[in-house]
Design a protein around this motif. Structure first.
Motif, PDB file in Angstrom:
ATOM      1  N   VAL A  39     -11.138  -0.449  -9.347  1.00 52.69           N
ATOM      2  CA  VAL A  39     -11.446  -1.288  -8.187  1.00 52.69           C
ATOM      3  C   VAL A  39     -11.472  -2.766  -8.586  1.00 52.69           C
ATOM      4  N   THR A  40     -12.042  -3.070  -9.739  1.00 57.02           N
ATOM      5  CA  THR A  40     -12.052  -4.448 -10.218  1.00 57.02           C
ATOM      6  C   THR A  40     -10.627  -4.983 -10.343  1.00 57.02           C
ATOM      7  N   HIS A  41      -9.735  -4.154 -10.892  1.00 55.81           N
ATOM      8  CA  HIS A  41      -8.323  -4.555 -11.025  1.00 55.81           C
ATOM      9  C   HIS A  41      -7.677  -4.720  -9.651  1.00 55.81           C
ATOM     10  N   PRO A  49       4.251   2.476  -4.951  1.00 59.72           N
ATOM     11  CA  PRO A  49       3.351   3.392  -4.240  1.00 59.72           C
ATOM     12  C   PRO A  49       2.188   2.640  -3.605  1.00 59.72           C
ATOM     13  N   SER A  50       1.609   3.241  -2.585  1.00 55.68           N
ATOM     14  CA  SER A  50       0.461   2.623  -1.932  1.00 55.68           C
ATOM     15  C   SER A  50      -0.725   2.624  -2.890  1.00 55.68           C
ATOM     16  N   PRO A  51      -1.672   1.707  -2.693  1.00 56.49           N
ATOM     17  CA  PRO A  51      -2.863   1.709  -3.552  1.00 56.49           C
ATOM     18  C   PRO A  51      -3.609   3.036  -3.529  1.00 56.49           C
ATOM     19  N   ASP A  52      -3.675   3.673  -2.363  1.00 61.03           N
ATOM     20  CA  ASP A  52      -4.370   4.960  -2.278  1.00 61.03           C
ATOM     21  C   ASP A  52      -3.658   6.022  -3.100  1.00 61.03           C
ATOM     22  N   GLN A  90      -6.110  -8.206  -8.215  1.00 64.37           N
ATOM     23  CA  GLN A  90      -4.701  -8.318  -7.845  1.00 64.37           C
ATOM     24  C   GLN A  90      -4.544  -8.774  -6.397  1.00 64.37           C
ATOM     25  N   GLU A  91      -5.380  -8.244  -5.526  1.00 57.05           N
ATOM     26  CA  GLU A  91      -5.305  -8.615  -4.112  1.00 57.05           C
ATOM     27  C   GLU A  91      -5.690 -10.074  -3.896  1.00 57.05           C
ATOM     28  N   SER A 145       0.527 -12.411  -4.841  1.00 56.38           N
ATOM     29  CA  SER A 145       0.281 -11.067  -5.359  1.00 56.38           C
ATOM     30  C   SER A 145       1.132  -9.997  -4.684  1.00 56.38           C
ATOM     31  N   ASP A 146       2.304 -10.355  -4.176  1.00 53.21           N
ATOM     32  CA  ASP A 146       3.226  -9.392  -3.582  1.00 53.21           C
ATOM     33  C   ASP A 146       3.745  -8.480  -4.696  1.00 53.21           C
TER      34      ASP A 146
END
Length: 230
Positions: free
Chosen positions: A161-163, A209-212, A167-168, A173-174
């Motif tokens: 989550v920290t990463h 891939p999506s973050p999820d 990144q976001e 950050s694209d």
């Protein structure tokens, strides 16, 4: 810090004026402040101002900032949306638990940084731990092994989550554009042939891939590795 004194409800005084504030009110104010402005903004003075109290009066409810942090961590830990009992499918139950933990940390971005300073377990934290240990018992792990796996998976989630949040929050950050630029760099004459394994891995097709999906894939690998033989 005395955990018994911290988590055992104090008896209400029989006489005198009722207290102007409560620990719950102070904790909620501190959590709201951390959510909006970050953990560094949480000071006794700032929390007191948020509830309209004097700074010194706050110490009659919470003796120091370290204790306030313990209260904050346990308060948000009550946000885990867990069933009353495991389903019996321990892998699915673990995935659900740590997806919930990730969602909790994303709702409260200060939480990963706060956890290493935690000194004790409050009731909400213990409820999540009890659920996890029950699930891991179904995987064939005893209490000590269950604690180790819970700690390692929680650490993975906090780090991930920290990463993600870093990144976001980074400018430009694209991830697709970054991946394409990385591929061009690795195909350049300066590095061609120098790092063949890294070049192959970092330029492999397959989209972004999506973050999820990324989290689920990594979580599954962690669960499979840490519970091998279960």
């Amino acid at each position: 810090m005395d955990p018994e004194a911290l988590w055992t409800p104090a008896e209400r005084p029989r006489r005198g004026r009722p207290p102007a504030h409560t620990r719950a009110e102070i904790t909620a104010a501190a959590v709201a402040l951390a959510d909006t402005e970050g953990l560094g903004a949480v000071t006794m003075r700032a929390v007191a101002a948020r509830i309209g109290a004097g700074t010194m009066s706050l110490y009659s409810y919470v003796p120091d900032k370290e204790t306030l942090l313990e209260l904050m961590i346990d308060e948000v830990s009550g946000g885990h949306r867990l069933p009353s009992a495991p389903s019996g499918d321990w892998r699915a139950d673990l995935r659900h638990l740590f997806r919930e933990q990730r969602a909790l940390m994303r709702r409260h971005p200060w939480l990963p940084a706060a956890l290493p300073a935690r000194q004790t377990f409050g009731p909400h934290t213990l409820a999540a731990l009890e659920y996890a240990l029950t699930v891991l018992e179904h995987a064939g792990l005893d209490g000590q092994a269950g604690l180790e796996v819970f700690s390692l998976l929680s650490g993975f989630v906090a780090s991930h989550v920290t990463h993600e949040l870093a990144q976001e929050g980074a400018p430009g950050s694209d991830s697709r554009a970054v991946h394409q630029a990385q591929a061009r760099h690795l195909r350049s004459p300066a590095v061609t042939g120098a790092y063949p394994k890294a070049a192959e891995a970092l330029t492999a097709p397959g989209g972004t891939p999506s973050p999820d999906a990324t989290f689920d894939r990594l979580l599954t690998r962690m669960i499979d590795g840490l519970t091998a033989g279960g």
